[in-house]
Write a protein that holds these residues in place. Structure first.
Motif, PDB file in Angstrom:
ATOM      1  N   VAL A 135      14.345 -10.824 -20.740  1.00 39.63           N
ATOM      2  CA  VAL A 135      13.728  -9.569 -21.166  1.00 39.63           C
ATOM      3  C   VAL A 135      14.815  -8.491 -21.119  1.00 39.63           C
ATOM      4  CG1 VAL A 135      12.754  -9.239 -18.832  1.00 39.63           C
ATOM      5  CG2 VAL A 135      11.913  -7.853 -20.706  1.00 39.63           C
ATOM      6  N   GLY A 136      14.987  -7.787 -22.224  1.00 40.79           N
ATOM      7  CA  GLY A 136      16.031  -6.768 -22.305  1.00 40.79           C
ATOM      8  C   GLY A 136      16.281  -6.373 -23.754  1.00 40.79           C
ATOM      9  N   PRO A 137      17.320  -5.576 -23.976  1.00 40.79           N
ATOM     10  CA  PRO A 137      17.511  -5.011 -25.308  1.00 40.79           C
ATOM     11  C   PRO A 137      18.124  -5.974 -26.335  1.00 40.79           C
ATOM     12  CG  PRO A 137      19.190  -4.203 -23.799  1.00 40.79           C
ATOM     13  CD  PRO A 137      18.260  -5.032 -22.986  1.00 40.79           C
ATOM     14  N   ARG A 138      18.741  -7.074 -25.875  1.00 35.64           N
ATOM     15  CA  ARG A 138      19.376  -7.969 -26.858  1.00 35.64           C
ATOM     16  C   ARG A 138      18.321  -8.760 -27.622  1.00 35.64           C
ATOM     17  NH1 ARG A 138      24.810  -9.346 -24.002  1.00 35.64           N
ATOM     18  NH2 ARG A 138      24.352  -8.515 -21.943  1.00 35.64           N
TER      19      ARG A 138
ATOM     20  N   ALA B 126      10.043 -19.698 -27.396  1.00 35.08           N
ATOM     21  CA  ALA B 126       8.906 -18.843 -27.795  1.00 35.08           C
ATOM     22  C   ALA B 126       9.317 -17.388 -27.619  1.00 35.08           C
ATOM     23  CB  ALA B 126       7.683 -19.150 -26.936  1.00 35.08           C
ATOM     24  N   ILE B 127       8.992 -16.575 -28.613  1.00 33.68           N
ATOM     25  CA  ILE B 127       9.305 -15.145 -28.565  1.00 33.68           C
ATOM     26  C   ILE B 127       7.984 -14.379 -28.640  1.00 33.68           C
ATOM     27  CG2 ILE B 127      10.437 -13.237 -29.832  1.00 33.68           C
ATOM     28  CD1 ILE B 127      12.430 -15.252 -28.613  1.00 33.68           C
ATOM     29  N   VAL B 128       7.828 -13.401 -27.738  1.00 38.48           N
ATOM     30  CA  VAL B 128       6.671 -12.503 -27.852  1.00 38.48           C
ATOM     31  C   VAL B 128       7.153 -11.218 -28.504  1.00 38.48           C
ATOM     32  CG1 VAL B 128       5.025 -11.074 -26.585  1.00 38.48           C
ATOM     33  CG2 VAL B 128       5.377 -13.440 -25.925  1.00 38.48           C
ATOM     34  N   ALA B 129       6.661 -10.948 -29.691  1.00 35.03           N
ATOM     35  CA  ALA B 129       7.045  -9.724 -30.410  1.00 35.03           C
ATOM     36  C   ALA B 129       5.881  -9.326 -31.306  1.00 35.03           C
ATOM     37  CB  ALA B 129       8.296  -9.967 -31.251  1.00 35.03           C
ATOM     38  N   GLN B 130       5.692  -8.075 -31.474  1.00 34.15           N
ATOM     39  CA  GLN B 130       4.638  -7.530 -32.333  1.00 34.15           C
ATOM     40  C   GLN B 130       3.264  -8.139 -32.025  1.00 34.15           C
ATOM     41  OE1 GLN B 130       6.738  -8.738 -35.843  1.00 34.15           O
ATOM     42  NE2 GLN B 130       8.472  -7.902 -34.725  1.00 34.15           N
ATOM     43  N   GLY B 131       3.000  -8.299 -30.713  1.00 35.20           N
ATOM     44  CA  GLY B 131       1.680  -8.758 -30.289  1.00 35.20           C
ATOM     45  C   GLY B 131       1.373 -10.209 -30.580  1.00 35.20           C
TER      46      GLY B 131
ATOM     47  N   ASP C 262       6.389  -6.604 -22.149  1.00 35.34           N
ATOM     48  CA  ASP C 262       7.617  -6.259 -21.427  1.00 35.34           C
ATOM     49  C   ASP C 262       7.801  -7.129 -20.191  1.00 35.34           C
ATOM     50  OD1 ASP C 262       5.409  -5.407 -20.070  1.00 35.34           O
ATOM     51  OD2 ASP C 262       6.290  -3.523 -19.368  1.00 35.34           O
ATOM     52  N   LEU C 263       7.091  -8.254 -20.098  1.00 36.90           N
ATOM     53  CA  LEU C 263       7.033  -9.005 -18.843  1.00 36.90           C
ATOM     54  C   LEU C 263       7.218 -10.516 -19.039  1.00 36.90           C
ATOM     55  CD1 LEU C 263       6.180  -9.071 -15.769  1.00 36.90           C
ATOM     56  CD2 LEU C 263       3.819  -9.319 -16.582  1.00 36.90           C
ATOM     57  N   VAL C 264       8.095 -11.115 -18.208  1.00 30.66           N
ATOM     58  CA  VAL C 264       8.175 -12.574 -18.117  1.00 30.66           C
ATOM     59  C   VAL C 264       7.864 -12.934 -16.662  1.00 30.66           C
ATOM     60  CG1 VAL C 264       9.596 -14.635 -18.457  1.00 30.66           C
ATOM     61  CG2 VAL C 264       9.994 -12.627 -19.882  1.00 30.66           C
TER      62      VAL C 264
ATOM     63  N   THR D  23      13.789 -11.120 -34.039  1.00 29.88           N
ATOM     64  CA  THR D  23      14.959 -10.846 -33.195  1.00 29.88           C
ATOM     65  C   THR D  23      14.647  -9.778 -32.152  1.00 29.88           C
ATOM     66  OG1 THR D  23      15.700  -9.360 -34.916  1.00 29.88           O
ATOM     67  CG2 THR D  23      16.715 -11.546 -34.862  1.00 29.88           C
ATOM     68  N   ASP D  24      13.434  -9.236 -32.161  1.00 29.93           N
ATOM     69  CA  ASP D  24      13.054  -8.302 -31.092  1.00 29.93           C
ATOM     70  C   ASP D  24      12.194  -9.051 -30.066  1.00 29.93           C
ATOM     71  OD1 ASP D  24      11.027  -8.689 -32.895  1.00 29.93           O
ATOM     72  OD2 ASP D  24      10.215  -6.658 -32.757  1.00 29.93           O
ATOM     73  N   GLY D  25      11.656  -8.299 -29.096  1.00 32.90           N
ATOM     74  CA  GLY D  25      10.737  -8.908 -28.128  1.00 32.90           C
ATOM     75  C   GLY D  25      11.457  -9.600 -26.989  1.00 32.90           C
ATOM     76  N   LEU D  26      10.675 -10.393 -26.231  1.00 37.29           N
ATOM     77  CA  LEU D  26      11.251 -11.138 -25.109  1.00 37.29           C
ATOM     78  C   LEU D  26      11.016 -12.621 -25.344  1.00 37.29           C
ATOM     79  CD1 LEU D  26       8.458 -11.860 -23.587  1.00 37.29           C
ATOM     80  CD2 LEU D  26       8.761  -9.646 -22.515  1.00 37.29           C
ATOM     81  N   GLY D  27      11.680 -13.449 -24.552  1.00 35.84           N
ATOM     82  CA  GLY D  27      11.576 -14.870 -24.888  1.00 35.84           C
ATOM     83  C   GLY D  27      11.734 -15.822 -23.717  1.00 35.84           C
ATOM     84  N   ILE D  28      11.258 -17.036 -23.960  1.00 38.53           N
ATOM     85  CA  ILE D  28      11.454 -18.133 -23.006  1.00 38.53           C
ATOM     86  C   ILE D  28      11.889 -19.374 -23.802  1.00 38.53           C
ATOM     87  CG2 ILE D  28       9.803 -17.329 -21.275  1.00 38.53           C
ATOM     88  CD1 ILE D  28       7.720 -19.249 -22.404  1.00 38.53           C
ATOM     89  N   GLY D  29      12.614 -20.260 -23.152  1.00 40.26           N
ATOM     90  CA  GLY D  29      13.050 -21.478 -23.841  1.00 40.26           C
ATOM     91  C   GLY D  29      13.124 -22.639 -22.876  1.00 40.26           C
TER      92      GLY D  29
END
Ligand code: F6R
Length: 614
Positions: free
Chosen positions: A8-11, A35-40, A170-172, A65-71
């Motif tokens: 989670v961050g700006p990149r 998985a990326i969480v972006a735009q709901g 904004d949370l993982v 390319t926005d949002g936060l992610g897990i892999g």
């Protein structure tokens, strides 16, 4: 072993996660996903095979390319390595995405509870159950952190879980029990990973998560609690390893790392093998109990180190089940016209699941209508696929060419098989089986203690580094341990090493004994039979002829004090289980001696990890 990354961050989260997964590739895996969480919404991509397959899928259908992610890189335990079983898994409403490393022991029970709520599984994994439970909890109004804490309290087994929720952009959130997880603390960004290699190029500040803790990361905060919601003590540290050391968890070799992983590998292999009443359940055994009752002969087939696990299996299986058990090198089996039929149970042991000699032996056995049960570490590999049944060892991928944790977990699987056959056929009472299982369940702790005290073995390797020849002796299950000790030394240190049955000494090998020759001797536990005393006499015989004796004996065995030049103490365990502890010092000795000689321990000359030609 699965690899996990969260960011989670700006990149661009997708890039950070994919890069982290690439850096965890060394752990071994059979599928990968992100998985990326972006735009709901959750945007998901997952593919069986190498990360290159996932790269290709992402090139065809890019993730935001926005949002936060897990892999996740998956090393299959429950369910074949395919696209559907790959992680992340989604909750039924698609709101929560989850990755998981470990084994959920009570997943069958949880799956039935979910089925009663009308939720059907799309994959064969234990992980998906947790995704649905989290989904139910957040749908009922819990925040993701609270949901994770509540769900973890319902789970049995070993797990690292990392989850995201479209309603918490904004949370993982992650949780840890008996499986690794570290937090990478950045500036205005935070990371989660199975090990620091995944985020080392972004930050060197890390927090090691403790047992039964949940962490909530946002770009500007890290909050750690226990499963029951209390604030937890955190242990921040600075990582000064380079990337190659980080992959090896700071060890110099994968092999050494894998030796030290053995307590966990044994623990994981024992997980989930007993039901609530204590009865053994081996659910990958697709041979019916009626068929197992008809078995009149067992033939164990394997190569190399796995063959030595088979030699130990013979002692345990015959003792517990009274079924005659032969052990055969896979490369010899089909060329001798073996007597095999429908009531023969052929047990193959293979870490890789791809050894050609073993595979050919299986095919031959099945042509003779024998049932084949594979003991294997690699889910989805050829040997379990071509067998009637399988017991997976949960050692995780073994990277070092010389087998270590593979061997110990094979021993565990052989014991489980022996006890299961005894249970099915009634050759042991339930309480006797329970007592042996309880002893097995104490082995990881015994191994931890043993591994904490290996300095004398390291010193010995330094002392013996210039020796041209070393012998290993053992009797009963100590004999395969002696063979394994010698094999490790041959393949890693390239010196002459032989393992002998101690009782055979006088029939020839004693002629090799001369002044100063190092001889390791595995001494059985002191017991009622004469085995222990016979071995002590064997030591006296060789010592009288000038051998330098390195004696491996249980901790309060003082009868060996006078005959040992060097004493290596072993935890107290019963005779049949002793290989689980006696092998470890011999692995360390070979690893250290080869290191001292300047050899590449992970890639010994002329050897391949998986021998796919006959
Ligand atoms: C020795 C070693 C080999 C393997 C053998 C069988 O350290 O690793 O002897 O045990 O080649 O391999 P698997 O178990 O993969 O069939």
């Amino acid at each position: 072993m699965c690899g996990i990354v969260g960011y989670v961050g700006p990149r661009a989260a997708v890039d950070v996660v994919m890069d982290g997964l690439r850096r965890l590739e060394y752990r071994g895996y059979d599928s990968a996903g992100v998985a990326i969480v972006a735009q709901g919404q959750v945007a998901l991509a997952k593919k069986a095979g190498k990360i290159a397959n996932l790269d290709k899928a992402l090139a065809e259908q890019p993730l935001p390319t926005d949002g936060l992610g897990i892999g996740h890189t998956r090393w299959a335990t429950h369910g074949a390595p395919n696209d559907v079983n790959a992680h992340p898994h989604l909750s039924a409403d698609g709101r929560v995405a989850l990755v998981h490393n470990g084994i959920i022991e009570n997943f069958v029970q949880l799956r039935s509870e979910l089925a009663a709520d009308g939720i059907t599984m799309t994959s064969e994994t234990d992980t998906e159950v947790v995704a649905h439970l989290l989904g139910q909890a957040v749908a009922a109004g819990s925040g993701l952190g609270d949901a994770m804490r509540a769900v973890c309290l319902r789970l049995a087994g070993a797990f690292t879980l990392v989850a995201v929720d479209t309603d918490a952009p904004d949370l993982v959130v992650a949780a840890r029990r008996n499986s690794p997880l570290v937090v990478g603390v950045g500036e205005g960004e935070n990371f989660l990973a199975s090990d620091v290699a995944a985020f080392l190029q972004h930050t060197r500040e890390a927090i090691e998560l403790g047992q039964d803790q949940v962490v909530e990361i946002r770009s500007d905060s890290v909050l750690v609690t226990t499963f029951d919601g209390k604030p937890a003590q955190v242990r921040p540290y600075h990582v000064d390893w380079d990337l190659s050391a980080a992959e090896k968890d700071g060890y110099d070799w994968f092999m050494r790392k894998e030796i030290y992983e053995q307590p966990k590998a044994v623990f994981d292999t024992l997980l989930g093998r007993r039901d609530s009443r204590g009865a053994l359940i081996l659910d990958e055994i697709r041979i019916s109990e009626a068929e197992l009752r008809l078995v009149d002969k067992i033939i164990v087939i394997a190569c190399g180190t796995s063959f030595y696990a088979g030699l130990v299996a013979k002692y345990a299986i015959e003792h517990w089940t009274r079924i005659p058990c032969e052990v055969e090198l896979a490369s010899e089996f089909r060329y001798r016209d073996p007597i095999v039929g429908p009531t023969t149970l052929v047990v193959t042991i293979s870490q890789s699941g791809e050894t050609a000699d073993t595979l050919m032996a299986i095919r031959h056995a099945r042509e003779q209508r024998a049932k084949v049960l594979a003991i294997c570490n690699t889910n989805g590999s050829t040997i379990p696929r071509e067998s009637d049944a399988v017991i997976y060892t949960h050692a995780g991928p073994e990277v070092g060419v010389a087998s270590t944790k593979g061997f110990l977990t094979q021993l565990v699987a052989c014991y489980l098989l022996g006890l299961y056959l005894a249970q099915v056929r009634g050759s042991k009472f339930g309480d006797e089986i329970t007592a042996i299982m309880e002893e097995l369940e104490h082995i990881p702790a015994a191994l931890e203690l043993l591994l904490d005290d290996m300095q004398p073995v390291l010193d010995l390797a330094a002392e013996f580094a210039a020796e041209p020849s070393v012998l290993f002796l053992g009797r009963h299950v100590g004999y395969p341990v002696a063979l394994e000790g010698a094999l490790k030394l041959k393949e890693l240190a390239y010196i002459h090493a032989e393992g002998f049955a101690a009782g055979e000494l006088k029939h020839g090998p004693i002629a090799l004994i001369e002044n100063g020759l190092p001889v390791f001797v595995v001494v059985p536990p002191q017991g009622r039979d004469m085995l222990h005393d016979k071995v002590v006499s064997n030591i006296q015989e060789i010592r009288a002829r000038g051998a330098r004796t390195v004696v491996l004996a249980e901790e309060d065995d003082h009868e060996v004090d006078a005959v040992a030049d060097v004493l290596i103490r072993l935890p107290k365990v019963s005779t049949l289980l002793q290989p689980l502890v006696a092998t470890v010092p011999l692995q360390i000795f070979a690893c250290e001696l080869a290191t001292r000689k300047g050899h590449d321990v992970d890639q010994p000359r002329n050897l391949a990890k998986s021998v796919t030609v006959e």
